[in-house]
Write an enzyme that holds these catalytic residues in place. Structure first.
Site, PDB file in Angstrom:
ATOM      1  N   LYS A 124       0.843  -1.206   0.000  1.00  0.00           N
ATOM      2  CA  LYS A 124       0.000   0.000   0.000  1.00  0.00           C
ATOM      3  C   LYS A 124       0.877   1.255   0.000  1.00  0.00           C
ATOM      4  O   LYS A 124       1.733   1.417   0.862  1.00  0.00           O
ATOM      5  CB  LYS A 124      -0.898   0.001   1.235  1.00  0.00           C
ATOM      6  CG  LYS A 124      -1.859  -1.181   1.264  1.00  0.00           C
ATOM      7  CD  LYS A 124      -2.652  -1.237   2.549  1.00  0.00           C
ATOM      8  CE  LYS A 124      -1.790  -1.483   3.738  1.00  0.00           C
ATOM      9  NZ  LYS A 124      -2.532  -1.731   4.984  1.00  0.00           N
TER      10      LYS A 124
ATOM     11  N   THR B 105      -7.836   9.144   9.125  1.00  0.00           N
ATOM     12  CA  THR B 105      -7.374   7.930   8.442  1.00  0.00           C
ATOM     13  C   THR B 105      -7.088   6.790   9.419  1.00  0.00           C
ATOM     14  O   THR B 105      -6.606   5.740   9.022  1.00  0.00           O
ATOM     15  CB  THR B 105      -6.073   8.214   7.660  1.00  0.00           C
ATOM     16  OG1 THR B 105      -5.120   8.752   8.591  1.00  0.00           O
ATOM     17  CG2 THR B 105      -6.302   9.172   6.525  1.00  0.00           C
TER      18      THR B 105
ATOM     19  N   GLY C  19      -7.264   3.609  11.207  1.00  0.00           N
ATOM     20  CA  GLY C  19      -7.993   2.354  10.963  1.00  0.00           C
ATOM     21  C   GLY C  19      -8.129   1.988   9.491  1.00  0.00           C
ATOM     22  O   GLY C  19      -8.803   1.012   9.161  1.00  0.00           O
ATOM     23  N   THR C  20      -7.467   2.760   8.594  1.00  0.00           N
ATOM     24  CA  THR C  20      -7.615   2.441   7.161  1.00  0.00           C
ATOM     25  C   THR C  20      -7.030   1.073   6.816  1.00  0.00           C
ATOM     26  O   THR C  20      -7.611   0.322   6.031  1.00  0.00           O
ATOM     27  CB  THR C  20      -6.923   3.479   6.243  1.00  0.00           C
ATOM     28  OG1 THR C  20      -5.831   4.049   6.930  1.00  0.00           O
ATOM     29  CG2 THR C  20      -7.836   4.543   5.775  1.00  0.00           C
ATOM     30  N   GLY C  21      -5.867   0.752   7.404  1.00  0.00           N
ATOM     31  CA  GLY C  21      -5.206  -0.529   7.083  1.00  0.00           C
ATOM     32  C   GLY C  21      -6.066  -1.704   7.528  1.00  0.00           C
ATOM     33  O   GLY C  21      -6.294  -2.654   6.760  1.00  0.00           O
ATOM     34  N   CYS C  22      -6.554  -1.626   8.760  1.00  0.00           N
ATOM     35  CA  CYS C  22      -7.395  -2.716   9.299  1.00  0.00           C
ATOM     36  C   CYS C  22      -8.645  -2.869   8.438  1.00  0.00           C
ATOM     37  O   CYS C  22      -9.078  -3.978   8.102  1.00  0.00           O
ATOM     38  CB  CYS C  22      -7.862  -2.410  10.719  1.00  0.00           C
ATOM     39  SG  CYS C  22      -6.542  -1.932  11.828  1.00  0.00           S
TER      40      CYS C  22
END
Ligand SMILES: Cc1ncc(COP(=O)(O)OP(=O)(O)O)c(N)n1
Ligand SMILES: Cc1ncsc1CCOP(=O)(O)O
Ligand SMILES: [Mg+2]
Length: 513
Positions: free
Chosen positions: A192, A225, A227-230
């Protein structure tokens, strides 16, 4: 306890539906933006069941992580056993795995259930920069967890850490990193690039072992942003659980995250530098609506103004001006019945009328078009017997919106109640030129419908100042008002006509009380 076989048998008999199911193995975020909480919201938003194995409790908020309390390996094992021995999990998604022991416990469970797909979000450092898993974890990640993964989704920092500190500063570096990570054994890699310096786009690189895909989208400028990865990893897991191929799952997940970030740009949850976002695209809308927790009040049906696009055109006025005038004259609820309007124009006109209605505390419903009601967040819809069924409209609009349904018979009136309508529109009471081929049911038909239902009723069809009093005098307690089209909108001065009608209705009300 129901065995897996037992449950599957019931499903096979056709009486049950087996739902797509993601198990997330991750840490809890007290702030609710990331970790387990983000995973639950992401799966919920994508229509997938989510069970949870909690590996650590974190005390955190929009400023960062203030504390971490690891769950014991034994208790992680117990949670895994509880879920996997009973429930039909399709995909396991991992987030914060804070110790080598916990990774080993997870690997042991995965060995017992080799059919489970695995999405690994190699969470090591939180977005606020706090370390969530130390360097000791790297070896077991590289040698045991990644080789078992269907997809691994590192950000640039995580990819670099997994690759022993490799510099990743360009899209070409991301390709190389994806290739090197793929060599560690996962079937697919998504690197990412949200943090890529100097990039206008958000570029992610997907590699399936054969081809590279650059997934580009406009970068959303926002501080929300956390918590975007989770969320991205959980969405990928959710789509895989529904049966999507991996690349499609990644594309859908990426689009979901972008939409949620864009929607949530202005929301404020905490005072720290990095806020969470809204997975359900609902928070902002709730706050913007002037009617917080508004409940449908049947007395609002008293003078129900129903617009007509042809009449407005004939009198050369816009829908918004017509609605404004009706409200000024005393209309208590408005319906946009724009049979000829093109969809795009209708939505814009409805938005403009909503502004007017909201500023006067008057509800605005849309005739027939549930899609338009959804698009402009109107207060509800009015549907007829051959329009979208009330139950379907209710499923689409949710419990808060107002749904009215036309009924001519006691049977239809009874059904309106069981289907979840809020009110009945009953008519045509008198002959009308506004609706072609519409059967006239008279005052007796109106009485019969009122008697057959617990729902509030509004009478419609050929009603104006000369007969509105007679309609209301039938003496049915659930008859709450009259709905009119031509008596308002096919007249030169809408305000004046609305006032006349209002005066008649008000007079009837006082003489009855
Ligand atoms: C308040 C109210 N009652 C009845 C109707 C008629 O709706 P429907 O039967 O769907 O006919 P159309 O209006 O769509 O021609 C109504 N619009 N409003
Ligand atoms: C939409 C509708 N449904 C039953 S009668 C009718 C038309 C009412 O129009 P008007 O008030 O001009 O008679
Ligand atoms: Mg209709």
């Amino acid at each position: 306890m129901a065995t897996r076989e037992g449950a599957a048998t019931v499903a096979a008999e056709g009486s049950k539906i087996r739902v797509a199911h993601v198990l997330t193995v991750a840490g809890s975020d007290s702030g609710g933006g990331a970790g387990i909480q983000a995973d639950l919201k992401a799966c919920g938003a994508r229509g997938v069941y989510c069970s949870t194995v909690i590996t650590a409790l974190t005390a955190q908020n929009t400023a960062g992580v203030q504390g971490v309390n690891m769950v014991s390996e034994e208790f992680v094992a117990e949670q895994l056993k509880s879920v996997l021995s009973d429930m039909h999990v399709d995909v396991v998604k991992t987030g914060m795995l804070p110790s080598v022991g916990i990774v080993k416990v997870l690997l042991h469970s995965l060995n017992e259930f080799p059919h489970l797909a695995l999405v690994v979000d190699p969470v090591m450092v939180s977005t606020s920069g706090d370390v969530l898993a130390g360097p000791s974890i790297l070896e077991v990640f590289r040698e045991e967890l990644l080789p078992r993964a269907d997809i691994v989704t590192p950000n640039l920092r995580e990819a670099s850490t997994l690759l022993g500190g490799k510099q990743i500063e360009t899209v070409a570096d991301m390709h190389e990193a994806a290739k090197l990570l793929h060599d560690m054994g996962p079937r697919n890699v998504l690197v990412k690039g949200g943090d890529l310096p100097g990039s206008f786009d958000a570029v992610d690189v997907f590699f399936d072992g054969e081809e590279f895909y650059e997934l580009r989208s406009a970068r959303v400028r926002t501080h929300n942003t956390h918590g975007t990865g989770c969320t991205l990893a959980s969405c990928i897991a959710a789509e895989l659980a529904k049966g999507s191929p991996t690349l499609s799952a990644v594309k859908v997940a990426k689009r979901f995250v972008e939409t949620a970030l864009d929607y949530s740009k202005e929301i404020v949850v905490g005072d720290g530098p990095q806020g969470p976002f809204d997975h359900f695209l609902m928070l902002k809308r709730e706050m913007q609506g002037s009617r917080k927790h508004w409940i449908f009040e049947p007395s609002r049906l008293f003078l129900y103004a129903v617009t007509d696009s042809v009449m407005n055109k004939n009198w050369d006025r816009s829908i918004t001006d017509a609605v404004k005038a009706a409200i000024e004259g005393g209309a208590t609820i408005v319906q946009l019945r724009e049979k000829e309007a093109e969809t795009g124009y209708f939505i814009e006109a409805a938005k403009s009328c909503l502004e007017v209605c909201r500023s006067h505390g008057v509800s605005l419903l849309i005739n027939d078009r549930v899609d338009v009601a959804l698009a402009c967040d109107a207060d509800g819809v009015h549907v007829g017997q051959s329009d979208m069924p009330v139950r379907v409209a209710r499923a689409l609009l949710g419990p808060d919106k107002i749904i009215g349904v036309s009924c001519k018979t006691p049977e239809q009136a009874h059904r309106a109640w069981t289907d979840g309508a809020d009110y009945i529109g009953c008519g045509g009471v008198y002959p009308t030129n506004t609706k072609a081929n519409n059967k006239t049911i008279g005052l007796d038909g109106l009485k019969a419908v009122c008697l057959a239902s617990k729902l509030p009723v509004v009478a419609i069809g050929g009603i104006g100042p000369s007969n509105a009093g007679a309609v209301m005098e039938i003496g049915a307690p659930n008859l709450k008002g009259v709905a009119v089209v031509s008596a308002l909108f096919d007249r030169e001065c809408i305000v004046e006509e609305a006032r006349k009608l209002r005066a008649t209705l008000d007079k009837g009300k006082t003489s009855n009380s």
